[in-house]
Design a protein around this motif. Structure first.
Motif, PDB file in Angstrom:
ATOM      1  N   ALA A  18       0.824  -1.213   0.000  1.00 25.54           N
ATOM      2  CA  ALA A  18       0.000   0.000   0.000  1.00 25.54           C
ATOM      3  C   ALA A  18       0.859   1.265   0.000  1.00 25.54           C
ATOM      4  O   ALA A  18       0.570   2.236  -0.714  1.00 25.54           O
ATOM      5  CB  ALA A  18      -0.925  -0.005   1.213  1.00 25.54           C
ATOM      6  N   ASP A 278      -7.200   0.485   8.339  1.00 30.22           N
ATOM      7  CA  ASP A 278      -7.355   0.191   6.918  1.00 30.22           C
ATOM      8  C   ASP A 278      -6.247   0.920   6.159  1.00 30.22           C
ATOM      9  O   ASP A 278      -6.153   2.144   6.213  1.00 30.22           O
ATOM     10  CB  ASP A 278      -8.733   0.674   6.452  1.00 30.22           C
ATOM     11  CG  ASP A 278      -9.055   0.261   5.031  1.00 30.22           C
ATOM     12  OD1 ASP A 278      -8.148   0.301   4.181  1.00 30.22           O
ATOM     13  OD2 ASP A 278     -10.215  -0.073   4.763  1.00 30.22           O
ATOM     14  N   THR A 279      -5.409   0.168   5.459  1.00 30.44           N
ATOM     15  CA  THR A 279      -4.270   0.796   4.775  1.00 30.44           C
ATOM     16  C   THR A 279      -4.726   1.882   3.805  1.00 30.44           C
ATOM     17  O   THR A 279      -4.075   2.916   3.684  1.00 30.44           O
ATOM     18  CB  THR A 279      -3.446  -0.258   4.012  1.00 30.44           C
ATOM     19  OG1 THR A 279      -4.294  -0.977   3.115  1.00 30.44           O
ATOM     20  CG2 THR A 279      -2.804  -1.237   4.984  1.00 30.44           C
ATOM     21  N   ARG A 280      -5.855   1.670   3.130  1.00 30.69           N
ATOM     22  CA  ARG A 280      -6.317   2.656   2.158  1.00 30.69           C
ATOM     23  C   ARG A 280      -6.611   3.999   2.815  1.00 30.69           C
ATOM     24  O   ARG A 280      -6.411   5.058   2.206  1.00 30.69           O
ATOM     25  CB  ARG A 280      -7.581   2.149   1.452  1.00 30.69           C
ATOM     26  CG  ARG A 280      -7.370   0.929   0.582  1.00 30.69           C
ATOM     27  CD  ARG A 280      -8.689   0.320   0.172  1.00 30.69           C
ATOM     28  NE  ARG A 280      -9.452  -0.135   1.333  1.00 30.69           N
ATOM     29  CZ  ARG A 280     -10.660  -0.666   1.258  1.00 30.69           C
ATOM     30  NH1 ARG A 280     -11.254  -0.800   0.083  1.00 30.69           N
ATOM     31  NH2 ARG A 280     -11.293  -1.058   2.355  1.00 30.69           N
ATOM     32  N   SER A 281      -7.072   3.944   4.044  1.00 29.78           N
ATOM     33  CA  SER A 281      -7.426   5.169   4.751  1.00 29.78           C
ATOM     34  C   SER A 281      -6.240   5.781   5.487  1.00 29.78           C
ATOM     35  O   SER A 281      -6.113   7.001   5.579  1.00 29.78           O
ATOM     36  CB  SER A 281      -8.556   4.874   5.736  1.00 29.78           C
ATOM     37  OG  SER A 281      -8.931   6.024   6.450  1.00 29.78           O
TER      38      SER A 281
END
Length: 309
Positions: A18, A278-281
């Protein structure tokens, strides 16, 4: 200049992928692979092995990858003179809120009791409780506590919170400091612990505190296992003062199979998964701090070493 990821939960590849996808120009390493330790300026950590930060002589920042940072302060070899940051994330906060609300609703509607009755093949209709009739008390009104309080209000719960500083949330009664803790507890029917784990809060969920709750109160701990005195909880459940407990965190994880929590009918367990970064966040704020570190600018979400959070 590079980032090293140090964690023991098998998620290093996920975080590395990520971070690299979001910023390909920054070298990202796992602490388990060969890497130039002298190039590391930021360590992204989560419950790292004690002493794992020692080899990085040019480290400039320790970045926690979750909301809690107690594990960093527990590492006696960590360079605590460096800036320490933590994650403040709305996705993480909403996940936590949804989990806690689910636990509360299961308690109010007797779902935990019915699960035990099902296993014993017992048919036993019970009076249920309504949301508007039970006051939820949030112990710790930080970023997670504030989101939970607002979500509970939408469901129609009476909500109150206790913290070290006053919080101004419409219709949420704010209790502040040691002098107001007893008043907070005496009017709380469902207690939710969201405190950071510090020297002052270790063992705060103990017999003396439980005795100040109304008889029949329900306790939820989604903060850290170190907040709870296990033996005191068991005693207060067995003598009937507490009606039950929802636990997501423990002194030792995974919880040993010999621990009495597993078999207790009034204890409802989840495996420390109420909310997970959450890696995306989270990755964007990690990289923003890395850029700020390089530019000598103030970092986001700095931890107060005096308070421990």
């Amino acid at each position: 200049m590079a980032i090293v990821i140090i964690r023991q939960d098998g998620k290093i590849p996920e975080w590395k992928e990520a971070l690299s996808a979001a910023s390909p120009s920054i070298p990202i390493y796992s602490y388990l692979e060969e890497h130039p330790k002298e190039a590391i300026e930021m360590a992204l950590v989560w419950k790292h092995p004690p002493g794992a930060l020692r080899p990085y002589k040019n480290l400039k920042c320790i970045s926690g990858s979750g909301a809690g940072v107690d594990f960093i302060f527990n590492d006696k070899e960590a360079p605590l003179h460096l800036p320490i940051t933590r994650v403040v994330d709305q996705v993480l906060a909403k996940d936590m809120s949804e989990h806690v609300i689910g636990v509360i609703l299961a308690y109010l509607k007797n779902l935990y009791t019915y699960k035990v009755d099902q296993a014993n093949k017992v048919w036993r209709p019970l009076p249920y409780r309504r949301m508007g009739d039970y006051t939820i008390g949030i112990l710790g009104m930080g970023a997670l506590g504030v989101v939970l309080a607002k979500d509970l209000l939408h469901f129609g719960f009476p909500v109150q919170g206790w913290s070290n500083s006053e919080k101004d949330i419409e219709t949420v009664k704010s209790f502040v400091g040691k002098n107001e803790l007893s008043g907070f507890l005496s009017t709380t029917q469902v207690l939710v612990c969201l405190l950071p784990l510090t020297e002052n809060t270790t063992g705060i969920l103990n017999k003396a505190l439980f005795q100040q709750l109304p008889k029949g109160a329900f306790v939820i701990n989604v903060a850290r296992g170190g907040h709870l005195v296990d033996e005191d909880l068991l005693e207060m459940l067995d003598n009937g003062h507490l009606s039950g407990a929802g636990l997501d965190v423990y002194h030792q994880e995974p919880l040993p199979v010999s621990h009495p929590f597993w078999a207790h009918p009034k204890i409802h367990m989840t495996p420390h998964y109420a909310s997970v970064s959450d890696t995306r966040s989270v990755v964007p704020q990690i990289l923003e701090n890395y850029k700020r570190l390089q530019a000598g600018e103030p970092l986001l979400n700095l931890v107060s070493k005096e308070r421990g959070y």
